[in-house]
Scaffold this active site. Structure first.
Site, mmCIF file in Angstrom:
data_model
loop_
_atom_site.group_PDB
_atom_site.id
_atom_site.type_symbol
_atom_site.label_atom_id
_atom_site.label_comp_id
_atom_site.label_asym_id
_atom_site.label_seq_id
_atom_site.Cartn_x
_atom_site.Cartn_y
_atom_site.Cartn_z
ATOM 1 C CE LYS A 151 30.195 40.065 49.119
ATOM 2 N NZ LYS A 151 30.930 40.370 47.944
ATOM 3 C CG HIS A 181 31.826 33.500 45.546
ATOM 4 N ND1 HIS A 181 31.877 34.823 45.871
ATOM 5 C CD2 HIS A 181 32.850 33.295 44.688
ATOM 6 C CE1 HIS A 181 32.867 35.395 45.231
ATOM 7 N NE2 HIS A 181 33.493 34.495 44.512
ATOM 8 C CE LYS A 185 36.871 32.032 44.866
ATOM 9 N NZ LYS A 185 36.750 32.232 43.429
ATOM 10 C CD GLU A 219 38.612 41.128 42.766
ATOM 11 O OE1 GLU A 219 37.864 40.349 42.164
ATOM 12 O OE2 GLU A 219 38.194 42.037 43.498
ATOM 13 C CG ASP A 238 33.023 43.606 47.328
ATOM 14 O OD1 ASP A 238 32.008 42.879 47.342
ATOM 15 O OD2 ASP A 238 33.750 43.742 46.322
ATOM 16 C CG HIS A 243 34.803 36.754 49.490
ATOM 17 N ND1 HIS A 243 33.605 36.109 49.634
ATOM 18 C CD2 HIS A 243 34.629 37.627 48.460
ATOM 19 C CE1 HIS A 243 32.753 36.567 48.738
ATOM 20 N NE2 HIS A 243 33.350 37.497 48.015
ATOM 21 C CE LYS A 329 36.331 45.035 43.089
ATOM 22 N NZ LYS A 329 36.119 43.601 42.972
HETATM 23 C C1 BG6 Z 1 32.668 39.215 44.946
HETATM 24 C C2 BG6 Z 1 32.967 40.663 45.099
HETATM 25 O O1 BG6 Z 1 32.011 38.739 46.097
HETATM 26 O O2 BG6 Z 1 33.873 38.492 44.749
HETATM 27 C C3 BG6 Z 1 33.673 41.167 43.861
HETATM 28 O O3 BG6 Z 1 31.751 41.396 45.289
HETATM 29 C C4 BG6 Z 1 34.896 40.322 43.563
HETATM 30 O O4 BG6 Z 1 34.035 42.537 44.031
HETATM 31 C C5 BG6 Z 1 34.545 38.846 43.558
HETATM 32 O O5 BG6 Z 1 35.423 40.704 42.299
HETATM 33 C C6 BG6 Z 1 35.759 37.957 43.445
HETATM 34 O O6 BG6 Z 1 35.342 36.632 43.326
HETATM 35 P P1 BG6 Z 1 36.168 35.590 42.449
HETATM 36 O O7 BG6 Z 1 35.478 34.279 42.655
HETATM 37 O O8 BG6 Z 1 36.135 36.065 41.033
HETATM 38 O O9 BG6 Z 1 37.560 35.619 43.023
#
Ligand code: BG6
Length: 487
Positions: A151, A181, A185, A219, A238, A243, A329
């Protein structure tokens, strides 16, 4: 890790063409994940061909992979396992062209022998996806292959539709795996188990009992080495259109008729079809101060590093229930929670000052961390005389099952599923296109970015967005430590 149950891995050996092999995702997740899957025997034979713009040779790629495992593998890397894995790695720079790639794949196939299959993993930004697809076609590597695409899938509706159309000129839909992804999870899949394997919650999973929902993924991470990708992408593309909306679908969908790709996708797509187009007035875009002076960032950048929004699913189950989503972020904490606030009782018989309602509504909370947790909070009586109420909670931590070592990292799980040809946890073209469609008003008229200091929870206007409710994070009461004995 216990014995590997039959059927979880592919039957045939796999040649993986990893495009974007020296990039951030590859080093953080894909190489460590492929190493784990290969060395624990999930895949019966695997060889990896790294491909990227970097003009390096196979030895230099092995060094990069070794560094990545050292830095990012969450498990101990045994010397012998590394040596065996290193031997399976090869590398072709993009400039070497399709012929060189074809030769490398054929070499890997000869080494594996038998009926090996191909997995092309495109860990590249949206604008590099099609050139990579063309190279694979030119190298005649489509047969017996599957392709995994990272993605975001396109950058808006038009580009996603065109990418799908061009992709279909080369690959059949059943060869295509659009990865998100978050769906890999363990905790995300547990939402499905929790909702549909139990009779307790489904009857109250609707507008009559649920007041609002928050999906909150702050994050602490900054850009790392991803400035070029991030500048062109931003937090909405992103994280949200990908997600957060996918997680929202698991949370909001109707029970599928079977735990299979078509019924699950159909129910998720119904959620997306019921989503109202986003109103830019319900969106807060933020940027942390200092972002514009980071290397690779435009000094006048308008890219958002933070986004919070309200969205609505206009169907019988959810009409009138706001869904609040937030991610960004350089925020105060790293968390991934879904928080479901239940309606408060219609009448209270408790005297003023008893504390009823004083600590917010009852909540069901899912923590989507690898060591997942769940909590159900409610009011209960404080021990002693009189009737004072406190917020209490029932909590479950995956950690307590003693099986945390069996958890596959999200990418590992999904790579394995793709190798087996199982689309259940992948997104569909229709779903993605609909999500770009609901995004149109926002992408056409994005509100201005508001600055926030690193380490905050976003710009100040996030509170107006959620009012009269409040953001659940930061938690007022921390999770209980499952190891604590209690005094
Ligand atoms: C990614 C994003 O798909 O997912 C990142 O591109 C982000 O910016 C990340 O930090 C977060 O994934 P996870 O599994 O660490 O929560």
């Amino acid at each position: 890790m216990g014995k590997i149950p039959p059927g979880v891995g592919p039957k045939d050996p796999q040649v993986v063409v990893l495009v974007g092999a020296t990039g951030d995702l590859s080093r953080r997740k894909l190489l460590p994940g492929l190493f784990h899957l290969s060395s624990t025997g999930f895949i019966p034979g695997c060889r990896i061909i790294g491909v990227s713009l970097d003009e390096i040779n196979a030895d230099a790629f092995r060094e990069i992979a070794q560094g990545a495992l050292g830095q990012f593998s969450t498990r101990k890397v045994k010397e012998a396992d590394w040596a065996a894995f290193a031997e399976t790695l090869d590398y072709v720079p993009i400039t070497a062209g399709a012929e060189a790639l074809q030769a490398a794949v054929h070499h890997a196939e000869r080494k594996l022998g038998g009926n090996s299959r191909r997995v092309h993993y495109l860990s590249v930004p949206p604008n590099a996806a099609l050139p990579a697809v063309r190279m694979l076609a030119e190298a005649d590597l489509v047969e017996r292959s599957r392709i995994i695409l990272e993605k975001p899938f396109g950058t808006d509706l038009r580009s996603a539709v065109s990418l799908n159309a061009k992709l279909h000129e080369v690959f059949a839909e059943d060869q295509i795996f659009r990865i998100d992804h978050f769906l890999g999870k363990e905790a995300a899949q547990n939402i499905l188990a929790f909702r549909f394997a139990n009779g307790l919650f489904e009857p109250i999973w609707n507008r009559n009992f649920i007041d609002h929902v928050q999906i909150d993924v702050p994050e602490t991470l900054g850009l790392g080495k991803r400035a070029a990708f991030y500048e062109a992408t931003g937090a909405y593309r992103d994280m949200v259109v990908t997600h957060l909306f996918q997680i929202l679908a698991f949370m909001a969908m109707e029970p599928p008729t079977a735990l299979e790709p078509a019924p699950i996708s159909e129910e998720k797509n119904k959620v997306f079809r019921s989503m109202l187009p986003l109103d830019p007035r319900d969106v807060v875009r933020g940027q942390y101060t200092g972002y514009r002076s980071e290397e690779g960032v435009d000094p006048e950048s308008d890219t958002e590093t933070f986004v919070a929004l309200k969205c609505s699913i206009d169907n019988w189950r959810w009409a009138g229930v706001p869904f609040f989503l937030r991610t960004g972020k350089r925020l105060a904490e790293g968390q991934r929670i879904i928080s479901i606030a239940f309606r408060e009782p219609p009448k209270s018989m408790f005297p003023a000052g008893s504390g009823v309602g004083a600590q917010g509504p009852d909540h069901l909370t899912f923590d989507l961390a690898d060591a997942a947790k769940m909590s159900l909070s409610f009011y209960g009586k404080r021990p002693g005389p009189g009737m004072r109420l406190d917020k209490l909670s029932l909590q479950f931590a995956m950690h307590e099952t003693g099986m945390i070592g069996d958890v596959l990292e999200a990418y590992e799980r999904l790579i394995l599923d793709a190798m087996r040809g199982d689309h259940t946890l992948f997104t569909t073209a229709e779903g993605i296109e609909r999500l770009w469609e609901v995004s149109i008003p926002l992408l056409e008229a994005p509100p201005p970015v508001r600055l926030y200091p690193p380490g905050a929870w976003g710009p100040k206007s996030i509170h107006q967005l959620v009012a009269p409710h409040a953001w659940r994070l930061p938690f007022e009461r921390a999770w209980r430590d499952p190891n604590a004995t209690g005094a």
